[in-house]
Structure formats: C-alpha cells, structure tokens
Scaffold this motif. Structure first.
Motif, PDB file in Angstrom:
ATOM      1  N   UNK A 303       0.846  -1.190   0.000  1.00 44.47           N
ATOM      2  CA  UNK A 303       0.000   0.000   0.000  1.00 44.47           C
ATOM      3  C   UNK A 303       0.870   1.224   0.000  1.00 44.47           C
ATOM      4  N   UNK A 304       0.309   2.305   0.488  1.00 46.98           N
ATOM      5  CA  UNK A 304       1.126   3.511   0.519  1.00 46.98           C
ATOM      6  C   UNK A 304       0.939   4.241   1.843  1.00 46.98           C
ATOM      7  N   UNK A 305       2.058   4.642   2.438  1.00 49.63           N
ATOM      8  CA  UNK A 305       2.041   5.340   3.720  1.00 49.63           C
ATOM      9  C   UNK A 305       2.705   6.698   3.506  1.00 49.63           C
ATOM     10  N   UNK A 306       2.007   7.743   3.845  1.00 48.72           N
ATOM     11  CA  UNK A 306       2.489   9.117   3.646  1.00 48.72           C
ATOM     12  C   UNK A 306       3.019   9.307   2.221  1.00 48.72           C
ATOM     13  N   UNK A 307       2.269   8.794   1.272  1.00 50.81           N
ATOM     14  CA  UNK A 307       2.613   9.004  -0.125  1.00 50.81           C
ATOM     15  C   UNK A 307       3.718   8.091  -0.659  1.00 50.81           C
ATOM     16  N   UNK A 308       4.249   7.205   0.182  1.00 45.09           N
ATOM     17  CA  UNK A 308       5.339   6.308  -0.238  1.00 45.09           C
ATOM     18  C   UNK A 308       4.796   4.898  -0.413  1.00 45.09           C
ATOM     19  N   UNK A 309       5.106   4.278  -1.548  1.00 43.99           N
ATOM     20  CA  UNK A 309       4.674   2.887  -1.753  1.00 43.99           C
ATOM     21  C   UNK A 309       5.474   1.987  -0.809  1.00 43.99           C
ATOM     22  N   UNK A 310       4.789   1.074  -0.141  1.00 47.86           N
ATOM     23  CA  UNK A 310       5.501   0.155   0.766  1.00 47.86           C
ATOM     24  C   UNK A 310       5.049  -1.276   0.491  1.00 47.86           C
ATOM     25  N   UNK A 311       5.950  -2.254   0.726  1.00 43.80           N
ATOM     26  CA  UNK A 311       5.612  -3.650   0.394  1.00 43.80           C
ATOM     27  C   UNK A 311       4.673  -4.287   1.420  1.00 43.80           C
ATOM     28  N   UNK A 312       4.116  -5.421   1.031  1.00 46.31           N
ATOM     29  CA  UNK A 312       3.289  -6.219   1.944  1.00 46.31           C
ATOM     30  C   UNK A 312       4.182  -6.813   3.031  1.00 46.31           C
ATOM     31  N   UNK A 313       3.582  -7.187   4.152  1.00 48.92           N
ATOM     32  CA  UNK A 313       4.352  -7.844   5.220  1.00 48.92           C
ATOM     33  C   UNK A 313       5.065  -9.086   4.669  1.00 48.92           C
TER      34      UNK A 313
END
Ligand code: BG6
Length: 502
Positions: A303-313
């Motif tokens: 998903x994206x946190x504070x506009x940054x794409x981040x990977x799944x757990x």
C-alpha cells in the motif's frame, strides 16, 4: 515518583550493560545517561561497564557510542557537549565476554571489586540486560552463581529486564522463577517503556490530582474506552523477531495493557510503589480472559504510507511468503469490577496504519436528548475525553455547543491542552526516568511478577486458539489504511464505531 527536577542525584553505582554493542545501548541507554547528566542526575561517582562478545577495546566502545550520540543530537540541531559526555566516557570500561560463559562473570566480579575500591561505589551495581530475551535467564543465573546478586543491607544489586518478558504464560512464569532464584522481587526492574512516557504518567495526575474527573470515571458516566496504538512504520528490518512474535505478543499484554491499567486502576492510597502496583494487580485480576470472539487479527498488504509505496508484510525481509503472523490486533476487553462492569475497553494496534497515533479516548454517555429531538443523532456526538499519548501530546475534551445563529443547532467543539504549548517543551521519551528510578530504587513504573503473569493469562486463550486456526483472509488490510474491516465489526455489533486514526 519521577519529577526529576525535584530530586537528588542517585547514589554511586556501577552500571553494567549486557549487550554493550547493541542497538538498545546505542539508541536509548546512552542518550538517556547523557540526558541525566544534563539535568545533574547522574550518580556523582559511577562506572559504566559494557559486556559483549566482540573484540573491542574500551576506547572503541567510547568512540562508537560518542559518534552515534553526536549524530543523534545533530538531527535535532544540537552538538555534543563535552562537559556532559566526559563524566560518562571516564566511567566506561569494556569487558569482552560471552553471556553464557562462567569465566566472563568471574572477570566481571574482579572488575566490579576493583572499580568499587577505585571509585568508591559503595558496592552498588545495576545490571542492565540489553540483550535478546533468550539470555535473560542465563545471565541472571550466572550473576547469582557468581555471588553478584548479593546485597548486604548497605549496598544494592539490581537487575533491569527488557521486553519481551516471556512469549506466553508458561514462559513468563518460568522466567520469573529463574530470576527469583537469585534476585528478590524488589531487586528486579521489568521495563515497559510506555510507563516511562510522560503522557502515560500524566494519566495518574489527571485522574487523581483533580477533583473533576474521578467522580465521573466509572460505568455510570462512561460508555466505553478506545485505546489505539497505531504505527505507520513497518517491522523495520526485524523480520526474524516479528515472525516469532506478532502484534499481539509485541504490544497487547505489555504496552496496551499498561495503558488500560493507568486508565482503569482504582486510586492508590499513596504514590508509594507498592500501593500503586497493588492497585494495578487488582485491576488485572478483574479483567476477563479474552476469547477468540473478542479479538480480530490482521496483516498488511502492499500500500502507501504518507505518499510512499511500501511492500506487503509477506514481502518484507526474513518474513515467510505465506506468513500467518498478525501485524494488527484489535480486542474487546471487559473488566469485571464495580467501576467498569459493562464498559468495554476496545484496544487496537498495528503496523503500517494510516499514521502514528497513540491515544486513549474515553466516551461519556449521551445526554437524554428529549430537548434536541429534531437534531439528527449523528450530529449529537457525545462527549469525549481524549488523552493523546504521542505524537502531538495533548488532552482534549470534546463536547456539544450551540452553533451561533437563530436556530438551536449543535456542534461538537473542543477544549485542548497541549504539552508543547503549555510547558514549552516536548514530553521526555522516558528512558531517563526509568533508569533514574532504578538507580534510586523506585519500582513504581516497573512491572511486578504477578502483573506480567496476569497479563499473559488474559491473552493466553487467544494465543492457543490462533495456533490451531489459521487466519482466513491474510493479508486483509492495505498499508496506510485503518486496519482490517473485521475490526469495525468488533464495535459495530455493540452499536459503536472506532474513532478515525489521525
Ligand atoms: C516496542 C515494540 O516494544 O514498542 C515495537 O517491540 C514498537 O514493535 C514499539 O514499534 C513502539 O514504541 P514507541 O515508543 O515507538 O511507541
């Protein structure tokens, strides 16, 4: 308790850190000692012995820690003050040793004896276990066997134990048994760093130093309580640890339950450690064990946190591609006593949520609204008291007020106290307070054996249940969201809903 500015420096002490080269020493313990030096609250005479297995000299140890501290201070536009650093550096001694090797403890005993004479430390020592939890029992046992836990009435010997304290009820009991073999309960300081947070300690001041809140702090006036510890960070490279731990073990029986205890405990008769700890222990005894229907687990997807794409757990380093470990947990906790019967405490915590936000939100019962029959119910938002623990530390009271104009229209408004604006300083992070309290022998902010065991007892049925039933829809929330939809059902079935995470 912990109003450092009104206190005296602690007695001369040798602080022994097991895990001298570890992250905790660098990131939290040494900066806390530096902050104690800043407030004049370091022991006037002290030694800092670092034990670890690496080949290092005292000079290496000093310079690595100094460099890290200077870099940390620089991030806040501060430079390292040599006047504060020197007394710490002068006291430092590095001891190479394996935590499980008897030889290391006889070397430590010799060094302690030598420094005791040289620096006149009164035989006092504080052993800080800043190591992986598998070493807690061996270190305590070996200290005991080497005679290093022994106090003779004139000196003290204390042990600081970090989290995690066990991974279930049986292991917590076993660990307590090992520690208590050589150390008495009052020599053991089990840290829950949430209790070092200024805003958490302030819950007691709010409740017990004001005549206003305590009379309405009960099931007659309170509808329910929501406690949220939302984190926007992921697992920060700790895949190996997290795969064995998960959100429930990592946060619930410790940090979240401490917030419950501060909110729900009965008033103690004094601020003496044992009076406060007894009230907390009583509260834990009144908490119902959780059943599977009281909890919801989740795991983050990409998903994206504070506009940054981040990977799944499942795509994080050292995490299994089909991992069933939870990164989110929500629970409905009931406390079966006269004050709280029928008032649910809804708890939730998770990684990679929308934002970082820790708060205790107390919802008061609605007024009888005959007067406002025409006003839609959702506009008659009930009164909330929100204790914002971090960040933007504050206390906020929401209530209804008349919107200006000819009609009797209501709006939810707020009064707010912000730590930063009022005290002109951000609240302390907490390790200073905890180390200082340990040096002066104040156990108030540390957990007693029975508390730790009671907390594991509450979550034990869920741990067992989850072991036998795999989660069905993992991953079930996107990084950057407010957690899984199923967490909403936990409240919806009681006719309630979560506050937004913001
Ligand atoms: C630790 C947990 O105990 O607390 C971490 O192991 C968590 O997973 C941390 O991130 C939260 O503490 P704080 O002080 O950053 O809110």
């Amino acid at each position: 308790m912990t109003a450092i500015s009104h206190k005296q420096p602690p007695p001369p002490t040798a602080i022994v850190i097991f895990g001298a080269n570890g992250d905790l020493t660098r990131r939290l313990i040494v900066p806390a000692l530096y902050n104690l030096a800043r407030t004049g609250m370091l022991p006037p005479r002290f030694a800092l012995i670092g034990v670890d297995h690496n080949d290092k000299t005292t000079e290496d140890w000093q310079s690595n820690l100094k460099q890290f501290l200077a870099e940390t201070l620089a991030k806040n536009n501060e430079s390292l003050d040599e006047k504060l650093w020197q007394p710490i550096a002068r006291g430092m001694n590095f001891l190479k040793g394996d935590f499980e090797d008897d030889g290391a403890y006889s070397k430590l005993a010799d060094l302690l004896a030598e420094l005791d004479i040289k620096d006149d430390l009164g035989g006092n020592a504080l052993f800080y276990m800043a190591v992986a939890d598998r070493f807690f029992a061996p270190i305590a046992g070996k200290l005991g066997k080497a005679g290093l836990a022994r106090q003779d009435g004139r000196n003290f010997r204390r042990l600081i134990v970090e989290k995690p304290f066990g991974h279930d009820l049986a292991s917590a009991k076993a660990l307590n048994k090992c520690l208590l073999e050589y150390f008495a309960e009052e020599q053991i300081y089990r840290i829950d760093h949430f209790l070092g947070k200024e805003t958490v300690q302030n819950i007691m001041a709010l409740r017990f130093a004001n005549g206003l809140f305590e009379p309405i702090w009960n099931r007659d006036r309170i509808d329910h309580v929501q406690i949220t510890v939302a984190e926007s960070i992921g697992i920060e490279g700790r895949g190996n640890f997290y795969e064995k731990t998960g959100a429930l073990r990592d946060m619930l029986p410790n940090h979240l339950f401490q917030l419950v205890a501060m909110t729900a405990m009965e008033p103690p008769v004094s601020f003496e450690a044992e009076d406060i700890r007894a009230k907390k222990a009583e509260m834990f005894k009144a908490v119902h064990s959780l059943s599977l229907g009281d909890v919801v687990r989740g795991q983050y997807d990409a998903g994206s946190v504070a506009g940054q794409a981040v990977p799944a757990y499942r795509a994080e380093e050292n995490v299994a591609a089909d991992s069933n470990i939870e990164t989110f947990v929500a629970a409905r906790v009931l406390i079966d006593n006269w004050r709280w019967a029928g008032v649910p405490f809804y708890l939730r915590t998770g990684k990679r949520l929308a934002t970082r936000s820790t708060e205790i939100a107390i919802r008061f019962k609605r007024a009888p609204f005959a007067l406002f029959r025409e006003t839609p119910m959702d506009e008659l938002d009930a009164d909330w008291l929100i204790l914002r623990v971090q960040p933007d530390e504050s206390i906020r009271l929401r209530f209804n007020a008349k919107r200006p104009g000819p009609a009797m229209a209501l709006e939810s408004v707020a009064m707010e106290f912000k730590y930063k604006d009022w005290f002109k300083q951000a609240p302390a992070v907490g390790y200073e307070t905890l180390i200082y309290d340990c040096l002066i022998g104040d156990t108030t902010l540390f957990q007693r054996a029975d508390q730790v065991e009671a907390a594991w007892g509450v979550v034990e049925p869920v741990l067992l249940g989850w072991e036998s039933v795999a989660p069905r829809h993992f991953p079930n929330y996107s990084a950057g969201s407010e957690g899984p939809i199923a967490a909403n059902d936990l409240l919806a079935r009681d006719g309630r809903s979560w506050r937004a995470i913001k």
